[in-house]
Write an enzyme that holds these catalytic residues in place. Structure first.
Site, PDB file in Angstrom:
ATOM      1  N   LYS A   1       0.850  -1.203   0.000  1.00 17.35           N
ATOM      2  CA  LYS A   1       0.000   0.000   0.000  1.00 17.35           C
ATOM      3  C   LYS A   1       0.882   1.247   0.000  1.00 17.35           C
ATOM      4  O   LYS A   1       0.647   2.183  -0.766  1.00 17.35           O
ATOM      5  CB  LYS A   1      -0.894   0.013   1.223  1.00 17.35           C
ATOM      6  CG  LYS A   1      -1.545   1.360   1.511  1.00 17.35           C
ATOM      7  CD  LYS A   1      -2.387   1.367   2.764  1.00 17.35           C
ATOM      8  CE  LYS A   1      -1.615   1.587   4.020  1.00 17.35           C
ATOM      9  NZ  LYS A   1      -1.259   3.001   4.304  1.00 17.35           N
ATOM     10  N   ASN A   2       1.908   1.232   0.830  1.00 11.34           N
ATOM     11  CA  ASN A   2       2.715   2.453   0.999  1.00 11.34           C
ATOM     12  C   ASN A   2       3.708   2.676  -0.130  1.00 11.34           C
ATOM     13  O   ASN A   2       4.370   3.710  -0.176  1.00 11.34           O
ATOM     14  CB  ASN A   2       3.412   2.439   2.360  1.00 11.34           C
ATOM     15  CG  ASN A   2       2.395   2.606   3.488  1.00 11.34           C
ATOM     16  OD1 ASN A   2       1.226   2.919   3.228  1.00 11.34           O
ATOM     17  ND2 ASN A   2       2.814   2.363   4.709  1.00 11.34           N
TER      18      ASN A   2
ATOM     19  N   ARG B   1       0.527  14.507  12.742  1.00 12.30           N
ATOM     20  CA  ARG B   1       0.911  14.272  11.351  1.00 12.30           C
ATOM     21  C   ARG B   1       0.905  15.556  10.508  1.00 12.30           C
ATOM     22  O   ARG B   1       0.196  15.679   9.522  1.00 12.30           O
ATOM     23  CB  ARG B   1       0.023  13.197  10.737  1.00 12.30           C
ATOM     24  CG  ARG B   1       0.105  11.915  11.559  1.00 12.30           C
ATOM     25  CD  ARG B   1      -0.519  10.753  10.891  1.00 12.30           C
ATOM     26  NE  ARG B   1       0.317  10.262   9.798  1.00 12.30           N
ATOM     27  CZ  ARG B   1      -0.056   9.213   9.050  1.00 12.30           C
ATOM     28  NH1 ARG B   1      -1.216   8.649   9.259  1.00 12.30           N
ATOM     29  NH2 ARG B   1       0.738   8.792   8.068  1.00 12.30           N
TER      30      ARG B   1
ATOM     31  N   CYS C   1      -4.714  12.488  12.689  1.00 13.55           N
ATOM     32  CA  CYS C   1      -5.490  11.242  12.602  1.00 13.55           C
ATOM     33  C   CYS C   1      -5.306  10.507  13.928  1.00 13.55           C
ATOM     34  O   CYS C   1      -4.682  11.013  14.859  1.00 13.55           O
ATOM     35  CB  CYS C   1      -5.006  10.392  11.423  1.00 13.55           C
ATOM     36  SG  CYS C   1      -3.401   9.680  11.714  1.00 13.55           S
TER      37      CYS C   1
ATOM     38  N   ARG D   1      -8.401  -0.532   4.578  1.00 10.01           N
ATOM     39  CA  ARG D   1      -7.568   0.480   3.937  1.00 10.01           C
ATOM     40  C   ARG D   1      -6.233  -0.105   3.524  1.00 10.01           C
ATOM     41  O   ARG D   1      -5.642   0.300   2.528  1.00 10.01           O
ATOM     42  CB  ARG D   1      -7.330   1.652   4.895  1.00 10.01           C
ATOM     43  CG  ARG D   1      -8.566   2.464   5.202  1.00 10.01           C
ATOM     44  CD  ARG D   1      -8.211   3.728   5.917  1.00 10.01           C
ATOM     45  NE  ARG D   1      -7.130   4.429   5.207  1.00 10.01           N
ATOM     46  CZ  ARG D   1      -6.530   5.529   5.673  1.00 10.01           C
ATOM     47  NH1 ARG D   1      -6.894   6.042   6.832  1.00 10.01           N
ATOM     48  NH2 ARG D   1      -5.576   6.107   4.976  1.00 10.01           N
TER      49      ARG D   1
ATOM     50  N   ASP E   1       4.865   0.725  12.049  1.00 10.92           N
ATOM     51  CA  ASP E   1       3.645   0.064  11.549  1.00 10.92           C
ATOM     52  C   ASP E   1       3.527  -1.379  12.029  1.00 10.92           C
ATOM     53  O   ASP E   1       2.514  -2.022  11.777  1.00 10.92           O
ATOM     54  CB  ASP E   1       3.608   0.088  10.017  1.00 10.92           C
ATOM     55  CG  ASP E   1       3.454   1.494   9.478  1.00 10.92           C
ATOM     56  OD1 ASP E   1       3.671   1.714   8.279  1.00 10.92           O
ATOM     57  OD2 ASP E   1       3.138   2.403  10.277  1.00 10.92           O
TER      58      ASP E   1
HETATM   59  C1  EPZ Z   1       4.324   6.960   6.129  1.00 10.70           C
HETATM   60  O1  EPZ Z   1       3.532   7.989   6.671  1.00 10.70           O
HETATM   61  C2  EPZ Z   1       3.432   5.716   6.069  1.00 10.70           C
HETATM   62  N1  EPZ Z   1       2.283   5.986   5.199  1.00 10.70           N
HETATM   63  C3  EPZ Z   1       2.942   5.352   7.477  1.00 10.70           C
HETATM   64  O2  EPZ Z   1       2.181   4.146   7.375  1.00 10.70           O
HETATM   65  C4  EPZ Z   1       4.161   5.098   8.355  1.00 10.70           C
HETATM   66  O3  EPZ Z   1       3.743   4.820   9.667  1.00 10.70           O
HETATM   67  C5  EPZ Z   1       5.070   6.342   8.357  1.00 10.70           C
HETATM   68  O4  EPZ Z   1       5.441   6.672   6.984  1.00 10.70           O
HETATM   69  C6  EPZ Z   1       6.346   6.131   9.160  1.00 10.70           C
HETATM   70  O5  EPZ Z   1       7.032   5.047   8.665  1.00 10.70           O
HETATM   71  C7  EPZ Z   1       2.448   5.938   3.846  1.00 10.70           C
HETATM   72  O6  EPZ Z   1       3.534   5.689   3.349  1.00 10.70           O
HETATM   73  C8  EPZ Z   1       1.237   6.200   3.012  1.00 10.70           C
HETATM   74  P1  EPZ Z   1       6.348  10.414   8.095  1.00 10.70           P
HETATM   75  P2  EPZ Z   1       4.064   9.534   6.621  1.00 10.70           P
HETATM   76  O7  EPZ Z   1       6.275  11.644   7.283  1.00 10.70           O
HETATM   77  O8  EPZ Z   1       4.863   9.739   5.399  1.00 10.70           O
HETATM   78  C9  EPZ Z   1       6.389  13.768  11.438  1.00 10.70           C
HETATM   79  C10 EPZ Z   1       0.323   2.755   7.702  1.00 10.70           C
HETATM   80  O9  EPZ Z   1      -0.150   2.224   8.721  1.00 10.70           O
HETATM   81  N2  EPZ Z   1       6.285  14.732  10.338  1.00 10.70           N
HETATM   82  O10 EPZ Z   1       7.534   9.508   7.926  1.00 10.70           O
HETATM   83  O11 EPZ Z   1       2.908  10.410   6.872  1.00 10.70           O
HETATM   84  C11 EPZ Z   1       5.146  12.908  11.583  1.00 10.70           C
HETATM   85  O12 EPZ Z   1       4.153  13.567  12.352  1.00 10.70           O
HETATM   86  C12 EPZ Z   1       0.783   4.200   7.730  1.00 10.70           C
HETATM   87  O13 EPZ Z   1       0.478   2.165   6.596  1.00 10.70           O
HETATM   88  C13 EPZ Z   1       6.383  16.088  10.618  1.00 10.70           C
HETATM   89  O14 EPZ Z   1       6.564  16.496  11.753  1.00 10.70           O
HETATM   90  O15 EPZ Z   1       5.030   9.543   7.896  1.00 10.70           O
HETATM   91  C14 EPZ Z   1       5.683  11.685  12.293  1.00 10.70           C
HETATM   92  O16 EPZ Z   1       5.780  11.950  13.677  1.00 10.70           O
HETATM   93  C15 EPZ Z   1       0.526   4.838   9.098  1.00 10.70           C
HETATM   94  N3  EPZ Z   1       6.285  16.992   9.603  1.00 10.70           N
HETATM   95  C16 EPZ Z   1       7.092  11.543  11.712  1.00 10.70           C
HETATM   96  O17 EPZ Z   1       7.425  12.841  11.156  1.00 10.70           O
HETATM   97  C17 EPZ Z   1       6.091  16.586   8.287  1.00 10.70           C
HETATM   98  O18 EPZ Z   1       6.017  17.457   7.395  1.00 10.70           O
HETATM   99  C18 EPZ Z   1       7.198  10.509  10.595  1.00 10.70           C
HETATM  100  O19 EPZ Z   1       6.190  10.820   9.641  1.00 10.70           O
HETATM  101  C19 EPZ Z   1       6.001  15.198   8.027  1.00 10.70           C
HETATM  102  C20 EPZ Z   1       6.112  14.293   9.063  1.00 10.70           C
END
Ligand code: EPZ
Length: 445
Positions: free
Chosen positions: A50-51, A149, A144, A424, A332
């Site tokens: 998915k990701n 996020r 969420c 999802r 995850d």
């Molecule tokens: C991706 O989300 C995945 N989703 C998530 O999987 C996964 O948990 C996550 O990466 C971490 O590995 C998809 O790929 C669609 P991040 P993403 O940006 O990209 C903070 C699942 O269950 N952050 O790596 O949204 C954020 O709040 C989902 O399949 C900022 O502060 O995650 C988090 O604490 C859930 N500012 C950390 O960084 C930003 O602009 C990591 O988030 C972006 C992120």
């Protein structure tokens, strides 16, 4: 050129499903008849990631030529993204798990908060729209169940590439005649932020250097697609990625990598139920940290090419786990591993370092009889606690998976509500578990 924007959609209910897939309405639930001594046995095929597919769909906006993707997971988020992009002007044809995409022209409509909130990865279309057409408007994603996020790192990076970004009424408007390459360092590792800026930089003028990039396999899979489309990218899978912009990208044929989290979930299922499961269609090198942790907890896991063979042990040893960016233990997999630790002979400490609220599943596990205390970013899990069935509610995708796993070994009946979360990211999970011997069914109230 009028502002280009991601289409408006209220309520991302997927459409145009293949007839065989009828996803749930909110009133659908999953019922499991569990036993403390239950064992899963048999084979399961792991689907595409998915990701990995979601950013690949966004990348198809970067070209007017056809992009062919294979090993597509038929999960709800994919259909939500396709519906959103269809409103943008995407033509697509899905045959089995093979998807052909073409975006010859772009319609312009405005993104809906309702959609981006439900499917936050749709935010990734902003960069490609901006890079190819010079303007884009997308609803700012909200928080969420697993945390705030924000997307500040995405927006700061796009501004460094020369985008003029304004926020008004919950919508992000981005404009740039042509993006300009820059040397950008991410303040923290972000999967989506890394994917977003790599995509935008492929059509920018000059060289972009991205530092402190996330290194998840899904990002490498995206880079491989972009390179097939004609992008010039060096450092795939590394912390520093260099992109030299080109004037246009072309079509490509590309295979989506296996879903490492679905594979990890079924590995935990095998370890949890003292079972014996063969997983086919996996990429073991993407989940070695999870495999090692399960081996330390007592499970036997043999690797044979794309097949993983897990045999659970009668005694599960407690393991402390700290989630971290790839190649560390995946956030995850945290909820699923927590369920396993409720059956370990001792106390385990699970530390969640990625998201600020990713222990929503703990309250529901307590309802099943687990003994867990949450202390800030740590969950202290006391084992071994026999679980007993109860009605529980799923709050997010991976929490849903953990509750279903718990229901397998909880004595009696467990009802998991709000199963739209599970759909999802997991394709027909109850059918796959039933084929392994689980007494599990989906039903409508
Ligand atoms: C991706 O989300 C995945 N989703 C998530 O999987 C996964 O948990 C996550 O990466 C971490 O590995 C998809 O790929 C669609 P991040 P993403 O940006 O990209 C903070 C699942 O269950 N952050 O790596 O949204 C954020 O709040 C989902 O399949 C900022 O502060 O995650 C988090 O604490 C859930 N500012 C950390 O960084 C930003 O602009 C990591 O988030 C972006 C992120």
């Amino acid at each position: 050129m009028s502002p280009l924007s991601v289409a408006a959609l209220v309520g991302a209910f997927p459409v145009e499903f293949p007839a065989a897939i009828v996803y749930n309405s909110p009133v659908e639930k999953i019922r499991i008849q569990g036993r403390n001594d239950f064992q899963l046995k048999g084979g399961v095929r792991i689907g595409g990631s998915k990701n990995a597919v979601l950013p690949a769909l966004a990348a198809s906006l970067l070209t007017g030529e056809k992009v062919h993707l294979s090993n597509i997971p038929l999960v709800k988020d994919v259909f939500s993204m396709l519906k959103l992009m269809k409103e943008l002007g995407l033509d697509y044809h899905l045959e089995g798990t093979n998807l052909t995409l073409e975006v010859p022209k772009i319609l312009s409509e405005e993104a809906s908060y309702n959609l981006v909130k439900v499917m936050r990865a749709s935010f990734l279309v902003l960069g490609p729209l901006l890079a190819r057409f010079g303007k884009a408007i997308v609803a700012q994603p909200g928080g969420c169940a697993i945390g705030l996020r924000p997307v500040d790192l995405h927006l700061a990076g796009l501004q460094r590439l020369g985008a003029n970004i304004t926020l008004e009424h919950g919508y992000i408007k981005a404009e740039a005649d042509r993006l300009q390459g820059a040397d950008i360092r991410f303040e923290k590792k972000t999967v989506g932020g890394t994917e977003h800026l790599i995509m935008a930089a492929t059509l920018a003028r000059g060289e972009t250097i991205l530092r402190n990039c996330a290194q998840e396999p899904e990002i490498s899979n995206l880079c491989e697609l972009l390179i097939k489309m004609g992008a010039k990218i060096e450092g795939v899978g590394e912390e520093t990625v260099r992109i030299v912009g080109v004037d246009a990208l072309g079509g490509a044929d590309h295979e989506i990598i296996p879903d490492r989290i679905e594979a990890g979930t079924f590995l935990v299922a095998g370890a949890l139920t003292h079972g014996d499961i063969r997983l086919t269609g996996t990429e073991p090198s993407h989940i070695m940290t999870t495999i090692e942790k399960l081996r330390y907890s007592g499970a036997t896991i043999d690797i044979d090419g794309k097949t993983l063979h897990v045999v659970g042990s009668a005694e599960i040893r407690p393991q402390d786990v700290t989630t971290s960016p790839y190649p560390g233990f995946p956030t995850d997999m945290q909820a699923q591993f927590m369920v396993l630790m409720t059956q370990a002979t001792g106390t385990s400490i699970i530390t969640e370092t990625i998201f600020d609220r990713r222990f929503q599943h703990v309250n529901e596990l307590l309802r099943l009889g687990a003994a867990i205390e949450v202390l800030g970013d740590k969950a202290v899990v006391h084992g071994r606690t026999p679980l007993s069935g109860a009605e529980v509610i799923a709050t997010d995708l991976r929490a849903s998976a953990s509750l279903i796993l718990a229901g397998l070994i909880a004595s009696g009946e467990t009802i998991v509500n709000d199963v739209e979360h599970i759909d999802r990211g997991y394709e027909r999970i109850e059918e796959k578990l039933r084929a392994l011997g689980a007494r599990i069914e989906r039903f409508r109230d």
